[in-house]
Motif scaffolding. Structure first.
Motif, PDB file in Angstrom:
ATOM      1  N   SER A 289      -6.754  10.495  -2.411  1.00 10.58           N
ATOM      2  CA  SER A 289      -6.496  10.638  -3.758  1.00 10.58           C
ATOM      3  C   SER A 289      -6.617   9.605  -4.825  1.00 10.58           C
ATOM      4  CB  SER A 289      -5.390  11.555  -4.095  1.00 10.58           C
ATOM      5  OG  SER A 289      -5.021  12.581  -3.289  1.00 10.58           O
ATOM      6  N   PRO A 290      -7.302  10.073  -6.083  1.00 12.98           N
ATOM      7  CA  PRO A 290      -7.392   8.902  -6.913  1.00 12.98           C
ATOM      8  C   PRO A 290      -6.087   8.625  -7.674  1.00 12.98           C
ATOM      9  CG  PRO A 290      -8.051  10.913  -7.876  1.00 12.98           C
ATOM     10  CD  PRO A 290      -7.875  11.216  -6.642  1.00 12.98           C
ATOM     11  N   VAL A 291      -5.067   8.139  -7.121  1.00 10.39           N
ATOM     12  CA  VAL A 291      -3.733   7.896  -7.418  1.00 10.39           C
ATOM     13  C   VAL A 291      -3.749   6.038  -7.799  1.00 10.39           C
ATOM     14  CG1 VAL A 291      -2.685   9.759  -6.595  1.00 10.39           C
ATOM     15  CG2 VAL A 291      -2.626   7.372  -5.244  1.00 10.39           C
ATOM     16  N   LYS A 292      -2.881   5.816  -8.568  1.00  7.61           N
ATOM     17  CA  LYS A 292      -2.724   4.324  -8.945  1.00  7.61           C
ATOM     18  C   LYS A 292      -1.563   3.934  -8.002  1.00  7.61           C
ATOM     19  CE  LYS A 292      -2.025   0.929 -12.760  1.00  7.61           C
ATOM     20  NZ  LYS A 292      -1.938   0.847 -14.020  1.00  7.61           N
ATOM     21  N   CYS A 293      -1.544   2.624  -7.642  1.00  7.37           N
ATOM     22  CA  CYS A 293      -0.319   2.242  -6.834  1.00  7.37           C
ATOM     23  C   CYS A 293      -0.040   0.925  -7.537  1.00  7.37           C
ATOM     24  CB  CYS A 293      -0.646   1.961  -5.441  1.00  7.37           C
ATOM     25  SG  CYS A 293      -0.866   3.572  -4.589  1.00  7.37           S
ATOM     26  N   ARG A 294       1.521   0.447  -7.520  1.00  6.71           N
ATOM     27  CA  ARG A 294       1.795  -0.796  -8.113  1.00  6.71           C
ATOM     28  C   ARG A 294       1.299  -2.112  -7.276  1.00  6.71           C
ATOM     29  NH1 ARG A 294       6.976   1.981  -7.682  1.00  6.71           N
ATOM     30  NH2 ARG A 294       7.379   3.301  -9.644  1.00  6.71           N
ATOM     31  N   ASP A 295       1.127  -2.912  -7.831  1.00  2.32           N
ATOM     32  CA  ASP A 295       0.780  -4.158  -7.305  1.00  2.32           C
ATOM     33  C   ASP A 295       1.914  -4.825  -6.490  1.00  2.32           C
ATOM     34  OD1 ASP A 295      -1.763  -4.395  -8.511  1.00  2.32           O
ATOM     35  OD2 ASP A 295      -0.984  -5.381 -10.347  1.00  2.32           O
ATOM     36  N   PRO A 296       1.718  -5.578  -5.556  1.00  5.10           N
ATOM     37  CA  PRO A 296       2.688  -6.201  -4.705  1.00  5.10           C
ATOM     38  C   PRO A 296       3.800  -6.830  -5.409  1.00  5.10           C
ATOM     39  CG  PRO A 296       0.444  -6.549  -3.616  1.00  5.10           C
ATOM     40  CD  PRO A 296       0.168  -5.966  -5.167  1.00  5.10           C
ATOM     41  N   ASP A 297       4.899  -7.084  -4.919  1.00  7.37           N
ATOM     42  CA  ASP A 297       5.824  -8.129  -5.361  1.00  7.37           C
ATOM     43  C   ASP A 297       5.768  -9.399  -4.576  1.00  7.37           C
ATOM     44  OD1 ASP A 297       6.884  -6.028  -7.152  1.00  7.37           O
ATOM     45  OD2 ASP A 297       8.299  -5.155  -5.576  1.00  7.37           O
ATOM     46  N   ALA A 298       6.669  -9.997  -4.666  1.00  9.83           N
ATOM     47  CA  ALA A 298       6.503 -11.319  -4.077  1.00  9.83           C
ATOM     48  C   ALA A 298       6.785 -11.203  -2.379  1.00  9.83           C
ATOM     49  CB  ALA A 298       7.884 -12.356  -4.576  1.00  9.83           C
ATOM     50  N   PRO A 299       5.965 -12.032  -1.793  1.00  3.85           N
ATOM     51  CA  PRO A 299       6.127 -11.864  -0.291  1.00  3.85           C
ATOM     52  C   PRO A 299       7.387 -11.619   0.285  1.00  3.85           C
ATOM     53  CG  PRO A 299       4.593 -13.807  -0.978  1.00  3.85           C
ATOM     54  CD  PRO A 299       5.441 -13.358  -2.217  1.00  3.85           C
ATOM     55  N   GLU A 300       7.546 -10.899   1.219  1.00  2.00           N
ATOM     56  CA  GLU A 300       8.775 -10.281   1.819  1.00  2.00           C
ATOM     57  C   GLU A 300       8.827 -10.769   3.251  1.00  2.00           C
ATOM     58  OE1 GLU A 300       8.415  -5.658   2.381  1.00  2.00           O
ATOM     59  OE2 GLU A 300       8.532  -6.547   0.243  1.00  2.00           O
ATOM     60  N   ALA A 301      10.032 -10.696   3.846  1.00  2.00           N
ATOM     61  CA  ALA A 301      10.185 -10.839   5.279  1.00  2.00           C
ATOM     62  C   ALA A 301       9.305 -10.001   6.174  1.00  2.00           C
ATOM     63  CB  ALA A 301      11.268 -10.778   5.744  1.00  2.00           C
ATOM     64  N   GLY A 302       8.668 -10.348   7.222  1.00  2.00           N
ATOM     65  CA  GLY A 302       7.622  -9.427   7.838  1.00  2.00           C
ATOM     66  C   GLY A 302       6.194  -9.579   7.504  1.00  2.00           C
TER      67      GLY A 302
END
Length: 307
Positions: A289-302
């Motif tokens: 679907s043409p939905v918008k997603c937030r940008d990634p935050d700072a790198p996390e564990a994993g």
């Protein structure tokens, strides 16, 4: 409706997929091995997946990967579909190959979890008393000795048409988190760990007076048969792996926050609200679907960059 997955670029993941009713559809032979390696090689190249370990058992598969671009859902969709079609044609059947639902995945939060899952994956044939050592397994397998070496897999003789490439090439990669070690040193490290674990299994087997089935009998297994023993598989499917309690708590909290944000935005989206922004890691809606997603935050564990 299944719960949404949270797939971020750079996550390091252990993946398992099992055959329907535990049937030995994937029993090793030349054609099955070629199908598995050819499909995974092409899919890994298409979706930018780094494969660190692979074992194709007779009725399930294990993979350890780094999902460089957060596209493992598409990687698994294509790979499972193509393996089904090719193996079904090879066996002369038309039906389900995989168990119901989707593949199982566990996010590996730190280096310790990664090492343990790598050993678990490689030890599968020996732990199941099929062969004494991992390198003796006659099925498709990627071991430490394969890291950094390009593998060429000719197109299998079944299913794949003229538009499919005649040759699939990919290079199994060492796991993240060991940048200070050379490839030779890292390979030797994991081969030593694997040999020690195999020795322990051999000692235990001898003490319990158990024998391995052996390659000849593995290859003689009928692909349409299934185990005579009841399944001992746990119904628990851990979403995360780590012995570090703080890492586990943080990972669970992030996942719960993701589900809460996803549900909230989905309800707004279904009501036709504007400026809906789904949480980073949303897979299905982002793809379909043409939905918008937030940008990634700072790198996390994993993630590979934090190993």
């Amino acid at each position: 409706m299944t719960r949404p997955r949270r797939h971020l670029p750079g996550q390091v993941v252990a993946i398992t997929r099992r055959c329907f009713d535990r049937t030995f559809y994937l029993r090793p032979d030349g054609t099955m091995n070629a199908i598995a390696l050819y499909v995974f090689a092409n899919a890994a190249q298409t979706y930018d997946i780094k494969i660190h370990a692979l074992v194709v058992m007779s009725n399930h598969i294990h993979l350890i990967i780094t999902d460089v671009k957060g596209r493992r859902s598409e990687f698994m969709r294509d790979a499972m579909c193509l393996i089904t079609k090719a193996r079904n044609e090879d066996l002369g059947r038309k039906d389900y190959l995989w168990e119901g639902g989707s593949y199982r995945e566990t996010l590996l939060l730190d280096r310790d979890a990664l090492e343990r899952k790598l050993l678990y994956t490689w030890l599968n044939p020996a732990a199941a008393n099929l062969v004494e050592r991992a390198h003796q397994w006659p099925g498709a397998i990627i071991l430490p000795c394969d890291w950094g070496t390009s593998i060429d897999i000719p197109k299998p003789d079944v299913y794949f048409g003229r538009k499919s490439p005649e040759l699939a090439r990919f290079t199994p990669q060492p796991p993240p988190g060991f940048d200070a070690s050379s490839l030779d040193t890292l390979t030797a490290h994991f081969e030593a760990l694997l040999a020690d674990a195999e020795d322990d299994l051999i000692t235990t087997r001898e003490n319990e007076n158990r024998q391995v089935l052996g390659v000849e009998k593995v290859l003689a297994t009928r692909p349409l048969s299934k185990p005579k023993t009841a399944s001992r598989r746990s119904k628990i499917n851990p979403r995360f792996a780590s012995r570090n309690a703080a890492l586990l708590v943080a990972a669970i909290a992030r996942h719960r926050a993701f589900l809460t944000a996803y549900d909230h935005e989905r309800q707004r989206w279904l009501k036709g609200k504007k400026r809906v922004e789904f949480p980073c890691g949303t897979v299905w809606l982002r793809r379909n679907s043409p939905v918008k997603c937030r940008d990634p935050d700072a790198p996390e564990a994993g993630m590979a960059c934090t190993m």
